[in-house]
Design a protein around this motif. Structure first.
Motif, mmCIF file in Angstrom:
data_model
loop_
_atom_site.group_PDB
_atom_site.id
_atom_site.type_symbol
_atom_site.label_atom_id
_atom_site.label_comp_id
_atom_site.label_asym_id
_atom_site.label_seq_id
_atom_site.Cartn_x
_atom_site.Cartn_y
_atom_site.Cartn_z
ATOM 1 N N VAL A 27 -30.813 -64.523 20.993
ATOM 2 C CA VAL A 27 -32.187 -64.585 20.491
ATOM 3 C C VAL A 27 -32.807 -63.192 20.482
ATOM 4 O O VAL A 27 -33.611 -62.872 19.606
ATOM 5 C CB VAL A 27 -33.025 -65.583 21.326
ATOM 6 N N SER A 28 -32.399 -62.336 21.406
ATOM 7 C CA SER A 28 -32.938 -60.971 21.444
ATOM 8 C C SER A 28 -32.642 -60.204 20.150
ATOM 9 O O SER A 28 -33.326 -59.228 19.847
ATOM 10 C CB SER A 28 -32.378 -60.207 22.647
ATOM 11 N N GLY A 29 -31.665 -60.649 19.370
ATOM 12 C CA GLY A 29 -31.320 -59.995 18.113
ATOM 13 C C GLY A 29 -32.036 -60.579 16.900
ATOM 14 O O GLY A 29 -31.748 -60.200 15.769
ATOM 15 N N ILE A 30 -32.979 -61.491 17.134
ATOM 16 C CA ILE A 30 -33.703 -62.130 16.035
ATOM 17 C C ILE A 30 -35.109 -61.547 15.963
ATOM 18 O O ILE A 30 -35.845 -61.556 16.948
ATOM 19 C CB ILE A 30 -33.769 -63.661 16.230
ATOM 20 N N GLU A 31 -35.447 -61.040 14.797
ATOM 21 C CA GLU A 31 -36.765 -60.442 14.592
ATOM 22 C C GLU A 31 -37.793 -61.528 14.300
ATOM 23 O O GLU A 31 -37.593 -62.367 13.418
ATOM 24 C CB GLU A 31 -36.704 -59.464 13.420
ATOM 25 N N LEU A 32 -38.874 -61.507 15.062
ATOM 26 C CA LEU A 32 -39.985 -62.446 14.869
ATOM 27 C C LEU A 32 -41.178 -61.674 14.339
ATOM 28 O O LEU A 32 -41.427 -60.544 14.746
ATOM 29 C CB LEU A 32 -40.341 -63.131 16.187
ATOM 30 N N ARG A 69 -38.519 -67.195 22.279
ATOM 31 C CA ARG A 69 -38.037 -66.200 23.257
ATOM 32 C C ARG A 69 -37.571 -66.834 24.562
ATOM 33 O O ARG A 69 -36.937 -66.165 25.377
ATOM 34 C CB ARG A 69 -39.123 -65.160 23.519
ATOM 35 N N THR A 70 -37.882 -68.111 24.790
ATOM 36 C CA THR A 70 -37.437 -68.772 26.018
ATOM 37 C C THR A 70 -35.983 -69.231 25.930
ATOM 38 O O THR A 70 -35.422 -69.695 26.915
ATOM 39 C CB THR A 70 -38.332 -69.977 26.378
ATOM 40 N N TYR A 71 -35.392 -69.131 24.749
ATOM 41 C CA TYR A 71 -33.997 -69.515 24.565
ATOM 42 C C TYR A 71 -33.123 -68.272 24.597
ATOM 43 O O TYR A 71 -33.579 -67.163 24.341
ATOM 44 C CB TYR A 71 -33.811 -70.245 23.228
ATOM 45 N N ARG A 72 -31.844 -68.478 24.878
ATOM 46 C CA ARG A 72 -30.937 -67.338 24.983
ATOM 47 C C ARG A 72 -30.140 -67.092 23.706
ATOM 48 O O ARG A 72 -29.888 -65.950 23.338
ATOM 49 C CB ARG A 72 -29.991 -67.569 26.162
ATOM 50 N N VAL A 157 -36.106 -64.963 7.443
ATOM 51 C CA VAL A 157 -34.778 -65.522 7.210
ATOM 52 C C VAL A 157 -33.829 -64.507 6.571
ATOM 53 O O VAL A 157 -32.640 -64.484 6.882
ATOM 54 C CB VAL A 157 -34.864 -66.821 6.384
ATOM 55 N N SER A 158 -34.328 -63.637 5.705
ATOM 56 C CA SER A 158 -33.424 -62.651 5.096
ATOM 57 C C SER A 158 -32.884 -61.691 6.166
ATOM 58 O O SER A 158 -31.704 -61.323 6.133
ATOM 59 C CB SER A 158 -34.107 -61.887 3.960
ATOM 60 N N LYS A 159 -33.705 -61.316 7.125
ATOM 61 C CA LYS A 159 -33.227 -60.455 8.215
ATOM 62 C C LYS A 159 -32.330 -61.234 9.176
ATOM 63 O O LYS A 159 -31.382 -60.677 9.723
ATOM 64 C CB LYS A 159 -34.406 -59.836 8.949
ATOM 65 N N LEU A 160 -32.617 -62.522 9.372
ATOM 66 C CA LEU A 160 -31.759 -63.357 10.202
ATOM 67 C C LEU A 160 -30.365 -63.443 9.580
ATOM 68 O O LEU A 160 -29.358 -63.310 10.278
ATOM 69 C CB LEU A 160 -32.364 -64.757 10.343
ATOM 70 N N ALA A 161 -30.317 -63.649 8.270
ATOM 71 C CA ALA A 161 -29.029 -63.709 7.567
ATOM 72 C C ALA A 161 -28.254 -62.412 7.774
ATOM 73 O O ALA A 161 -27.057 -62.437 8.090
ATOM 74 C CB ALA A 161 -29.257 -63.972 6.081
ATOM 75 N N ALA A 162 -28.928 -61.285 7.606
ATOM 76 C CA ALA A 162 -28.268 -59.989 7.772
ATOM 77 C C ALA A 162 -27.750 -59.818 9.199
ATOM 78 O O ALA A 162 -26.635 -59.318 9.405
ATOM 79 C CB ALA A 162 -29.225 -58.861 7.409
ATOM 80 N N ALA A 163 -28.533 -60.243 10.180
ATOM 81 C CA ALA A 163 -28.113 -60.118 11.582
ATOM 82 C C ALA A 163 -26.857 -60.937 11.865
ATOM 83 O O ALA A 163 -26.080 -60.604 12.761
ATOM 84 C CB ALA A 163 -29.248 -60.553 12.507
ATOM 85 N N CYS A 164 -26.653 -61.995 11.084
ATOM 86 C CA CYS A 164 -25.480 -62.857 11.251
ATOM 87 C C CYS A 164 -24.326 -62.470 10.337
ATOM 88 O O CYS A 164 -23.281 -63.118 10.346
ATOM 89 C CB CYS A 164 -25.864 -64.311 10.951
ATOM 90 N N GLY A 165 -24.532 -61.446 9.500
ATOM 91 C CA GLY A 165 -23.502 -61.059 8.548
ATOM 92 C C GLY A 165 -23.380 -62.030 7.388
ATOM 93 O O GLY A 165 -22.329 -62.120 6.753
ATOM 94 N N MET A 166 -24.458 -62.759 7.106
ATOM 95 C CA MET A 166 -24.461 -63.721 6.000
ATOM 96 C C MET A 166 -25.295 -63.179 4.855
ATOM 97 O O MET A 166 -26.204 -62.383 5.061
ATOM 98 C CB MET A 166 -25.073 -65.053 6.451
ATOM 99 N N LYS A 167 -24.975 -63.636 3.656
ATOM 100 C CA LYS A 167 -25.781 -63.275 2.498
ATOM 101 C C LYS A 167 -26.975 -64.213 2.408
ATOM 102 O O LYS A 167 -26.827 -65.418 2.589
ATOM 103 C CB LYS A 167 -24.963 -63.380 1.211
ATOM 104 N N TYR A 168 -28.123 -63.636 2.104
ATOM 105 C CA TYR A 168 -29.333 -64.427 1.890
ATOM 106 C C TYR A 168 -29.308 -65.048 0.496
ATOM 107 O O TYR A 168 -29.726 -66.174 0.296
ATOM 108 C CB TYR A 168 -30.564 -63.534 2.070
#
Length: 186
Positions: A27-32, A69-72, A157-168
């Motif tokens: 979760v620390s790698g997910i931009e909010l 942020r309470t999740y890991r 979501v577009s940044k989440l996709a990038a963080a996972c190596g997925m295409k948006y």
């Protein structure tokens, strides 16, 4: 089971259940970003004030981001629907329905695996019911199964996709939907 083994098992289950791709990330790698609330308020999707799982009824954006942020970890998954052309509304709806069925199956898998605390977020409004009870001023018909969107919780979501190596965006004549299950072990 190690965190790595659990991550591998969860991603494999998601793909087996129908995800085109799945990844686990901290979760620390997910931009909010609280700025997503203004996008919801513009009501481009038509769900603002018409769905219990969407703003303004879903809750204060700062509180929702704090909950994340309470999740890991988050199991992030995507489905890719093929369309006849960019105006294929029926194809988009069918792809959304497929994605929502996947989200419900993954919710069940987390329950079966004994996870006691999971936050499951999906694509767009809840879509569990054809018409949300909110429209008629009634309480949510399925509060344990209802799913808020990633954007409702301030996730880009577009940044989440990038963080996972997925295409948006997965090419012409496709529609891509994302979901995520936030969890901690124990």
């Amino acid at each position: 089971m190690s965190d790595e083994e659990l991550s591998r098992r969860l991603t494999e289950q998601a793909v087996t259940e129908g995800a085109d791709r799945a990844e686990v990330l901290p979760v620390s790698g997910i931009e909010l970003d609280a700025g997503f609330r203004s996008l919801c308020e513009s009501n481009a999707c038509g769900n603002y004030g018409r769905c219990w799982m969407c703003p303004p009824d879903a809750g204060d954006i700062e509180e929702l981001m704090e909950e994340i942020r309470t999740y890991r970890y988050a199991l992030v998954y995507q489905t890719i629907g093929l369309l006849e052309d960019s105006y294929d509304i029926e194809g988009m709806a069918a792809a959304a329905e497929k994605h929502n069925r996947l989200s419900q199956r993954l919710r069940s898998l987390f329950e079966e695996d004994g996870f006691t605390r999971v936050l499951h977020l999906g694509a767009g409004g809840c879509r569990l019911c054809p018409v949300c009870a909110r429209v008629d001023g009634l309480p949510c018909r399925h509060p344990k199964e209802a799913i808020s969107s990633l954007e409702t919780y301030g996730i880009n979501v577009s940044k989440l996709a990038a963080a996972c190596g997925m295409k948006y965006i997965n090419g012409q004549n496709t529609v891509t939907y994302f979901g995520a299950a936030f969890y901690s072990r124990g």
